[in-house]
Design a protein around this motif. Structure first.
Motif, short mmCIF file in Angstrom:
data_model
loop_
_atom_site.label_atom_id
_atom_site.label_comp_id
_atom_site.label_asym_id
_atom_site.label_seq_id
_atom_site.Cartn_x
_atom_site.Cartn_y
_atom_site.Cartn_z
N LEU A 1 0.84 -1.20 0.00
CA LEU A 1 0.00 0.00 0.00
C LEU A 1 0.87 1.25 0.00
O LEU A 1 0.58 2.22 -0.72
CB LEU A 1 -0.92 -0.02 1.22
CG LEU A 1 -1.98 1.06 1.29
CD1 LEU A 1 -2.89 1.01 0.08
CD2 LEU A 1 -2.79 0.92 2.56
N LEU A 2 1.96 1.25 0.74
CA LEU A 2 2.88 2.38 0.78
C LEU A 2 3.56 2.57 -0.58
O LEU A 2 3.68 3.69 -1.08
CB LEU A 2 3.93 2.17 1.88
CG LEU A 2 4.93 3.30 2.08
CD1 LEU A 2 4.22 4.59 2.47
CD2 LEU A 2 5.95 2.92 3.14
N VAL A 3 3.99 1.47 -1.21
CA VAL A 3 4.63 1.55 -2.53
C VAL A 3 3.63 2.08 -3.55
O VAL A 3 3.97 2.92 -4.40
CB VAL A 3 5.17 0.16 -2.95
CG1 VAL A 3 5.61 0.17 -4.40
CG2 VAL A 3 6.32 -0.24 -2.04
N LEU A 4 2.39 1.62 -3.52
CA LEU A 4 1.36 2.09 -4.43
C LEU A 4 1.11 3.59 -4.25
O LEU A 4 0.99 4.33 -5.24
CB LEU A 4 0.06 1.32 -4.21
CG LEU A 4 -1.12 1.73 -5.08
CD1 LEU A 4 -0.80 1.44 -6.54
CD2 LEU A 4 -2.38 1.03 -4.65
N ALA A 5 1.06 4.06 -3.01
CA ALA A 5 0.86 5.48 -2.74
C ALA A 5 2.01 6.31 -3.29
O ALA A 5 1.80 7.37 -3.91
CB ALA A 5 0.70 5.72 -1.25
N VAL A 6 3.25 5.85 -3.13
CA VAL A 6 4.42 6.58 -3.64
C VAL A 6 4.38 6.62 -5.17
O VAL A 6 4.64 7.66 -5.78
CB VAL A 6 5.73 5.94 -3.12
CG1 VAL A 6 6.94 6.51 -3.83
CG2 VAL A 6 5.85 6.14 -1.61
N VAL A 7 4.02 5.52 -5.79
CA VAL A 7 3.95 5.48 -7.25
C VAL A 7 2.86 6.42 -7.75
O VAL A 7 3.06 7.16 -8.73
CB VAL A 7 3.71 4.03 -7.74
CG1 VAL A 7 3.36 4.01 -9.22
CG2 VAL A 7 4.94 3.18 -7.47
#
Length: 81
Positions: A4-10
């Motif tokens: 979820l954190l990686v998706l938000a950064v992307v």
């Protein structure tokens, strides 16, 4: 959770990249429009047989004048003699 954190950064990176691209495009000077020649009106003529008005460039020329078609030229010239 880390996905979820990686998706938000992307998504945030994509949003920033997209907005920068759009502002770069809007800052560029718009292309200059080439001056257009004013449209000249077409010369209109009337068919001697039926009276239909048409552009002079599309008219059929005959002995007596102009016609809208070859058929009207034949009819008019046959009736005239």
């Amino acid at each position: 959770m880390k996905y979820l954190l990686v998706l938000a950064v992307v998504l945030i990176a994509f949003y920033i990249w997209r907005n920068n691209r759009l502002t770069d495009r809007s800052d560029a000077a718009p292309p200059k429009a080439s001056p257009r020649k004013p449209n000249t009106p077409a010369i209109m003529v009337a068919c001697l047989e039926c009276g239909t008005h048409l552009p002079d460039t599309e008219a059929v020329r005959g002995r007596d004048g102009v016609y809208c078609s070859l058929e009207h030229q034949r009819q008019h010239e046959a009736n005239a003699h």
